[in-house]
Design a protein around this motif. Structure first.
Motif, short mmCIF file in Angstrom:
data_model
loop_
_atom_site.label_atom_id
_atom_site.label_comp_id
_atom_site.label_asym_id
_atom_site.label_seq_id
_atom_site.Cartn_x
_atom_site.Cartn_y
_atom_site.Cartn_z
N GLN A 15 -32.43 75.81 55.95
CA GLN A 15 -31.28 75.74 56.85
C GLN A 15 -31.04 74.28 57.20
O GLN A 15 -31.92 73.45 57.01
N PRO A 16 -29.87 73.94 57.72
CA PRO A 16 -29.60 72.54 58.08
C PRO A 16 -30.58 71.99 59.11
O PRO A 16 -30.79 70.80 59.19
N TYR A 17 -31.20 72.86 59.91
CA TYR A 17 -32.11 72.43 60.96
C TYR A 17 -33.59 72.48 60.57
O TYR A 17 -34.45 72.01 61.32
N GLY A 18 -33.92 73.05 59.40
CA GLY A 18 -35.32 73.11 59.01
C GLY A 18 -35.58 74.04 57.84
O GLY A 18 -34.66 74.60 57.23
N LEU A 30 -41.85 77.50 60.73
CA LEU A 30 -40.69 76.64 60.59
C LEU A 30 -41.11 75.18 60.63
O LEU A 30 -41.85 74.75 61.50
N ILE A 31 -40.64 74.42 59.64
CA ILE A 31 -40.75 72.96 59.68
C ILE A 31 -39.38 72.46 60.13
O ILE A 31 -38.42 72.53 59.37
N HIS A 32 -39.30 72.01 61.37
CA HIS A 32 -38.03 71.49 61.88
C HIS A 32 -37.68 70.23 61.10
O HIS A 32 -38.55 69.50 60.63
N ILE A 33 -36.39 69.94 60.97
CA ILE A 33 -35.94 68.79 60.18
C ILE A 33 -36.56 67.49 60.68
O ILE A 33 -36.85 66.59 59.89
N SER A 34 -36.83 67.39 61.98
CA SER A 34 -37.45 66.17 62.52
C SER A 34 -38.91 66.03 62.12
O SER A 34 -39.49 64.97 62.27
N GLU A 35 -39.51 67.11 61.62
CA GLU A 35 -40.92 67.09 61.22
C GLU A 35 -41.10 67.07 59.70
O GLU A 35 -42.21 67.14 59.20
N CYS A 36 -39.99 66.96 58.95
CA CYS A 36 -40.08 66.96 57.48
C CYS A 36 -40.64 65.66 56.94
O CYS A 36 -41.38 65.66 55.96
N LEU A 47 -35.14 67.62 49.66
CA LEU A 47 -36.59 67.56 49.86
C LEU A 47 -37.30 68.85 49.44
O LEU A 47 -38.46 68.82 49.03
N PHE A 48 -36.61 69.99 49.57
CA PHE A 48 -37.25 71.28 49.35
C PHE A 48 -36.41 72.17 48.45
O PHE A 48 -35.19 72.05 48.41
N THR A 49 -37.07 73.10 47.77
CA THR A 49 -36.40 74.15 47.01
C THR A 49 -37.07 75.47 47.34
O THR A 49 -38.27 75.52 47.64
#
Length: 120
Positions: A15-18, A30-36, A47-49
């Motif tokens: 998702q756009p947020y994680g 959930l890996i939040h986008i700020s923690e990627c 970054l992910f698939t």
């Protein structure tokens, strides 16, 4: 599962947020986008698939909802901090002059600036 533990999961949704990971025991995290990653993440899809296996660290478990928060950033190696001895400083730490040297030269700075910008 406990906070600080490294865990492996499979990306099940982006998702756009994680990113949602399917964890062992059919749990979801959930890996939040700020923690990627450290720094700005422009497009999380780069970054992910879906189906990718990811190792992350558990940074929080909500005791009421059971939601698991994960982080890749917490697993990154941090740079070694510099020691003060090798870092150049613009003041001498042993003397406590403060702004006194600047204050004594302030009138000269102002006069110089006025002359320069009056002619401009």
């Amino acid at each position: 599962m406990k906070i600080g533990e490294k865990i492996t999961g499979v990306v099940k949704g982006i998702q756009p947020y994680g990113v949602f990971l399917l964890l062992p025991n059919k749990r979801q995290g959930l890996i939040h986008i700020s923690e990627c990653q450290s720094g700005y993440v422009g497009n999380i899809n780069q970054l992910f698939t879906v189906g990718q296996t990811v190792q992350a660290m558990i940074i929080d478990i909500d005791e009421y909802s059971g939601q698991i928060s994960l982080s890749l950033r917490a697993m990154e190696e941090r740079p070694t901090p510099r020691k003060y001895g090798s870092k150049h400083t613009w003041t001498q730490r042993k003397t406590r002059l403060g702004f006194a040297p600047l204050a004594s030269e302030m009138n000269g700075f102002v006069c110089e600036a006025l002359k320069k910008y009056k002619n401009a």
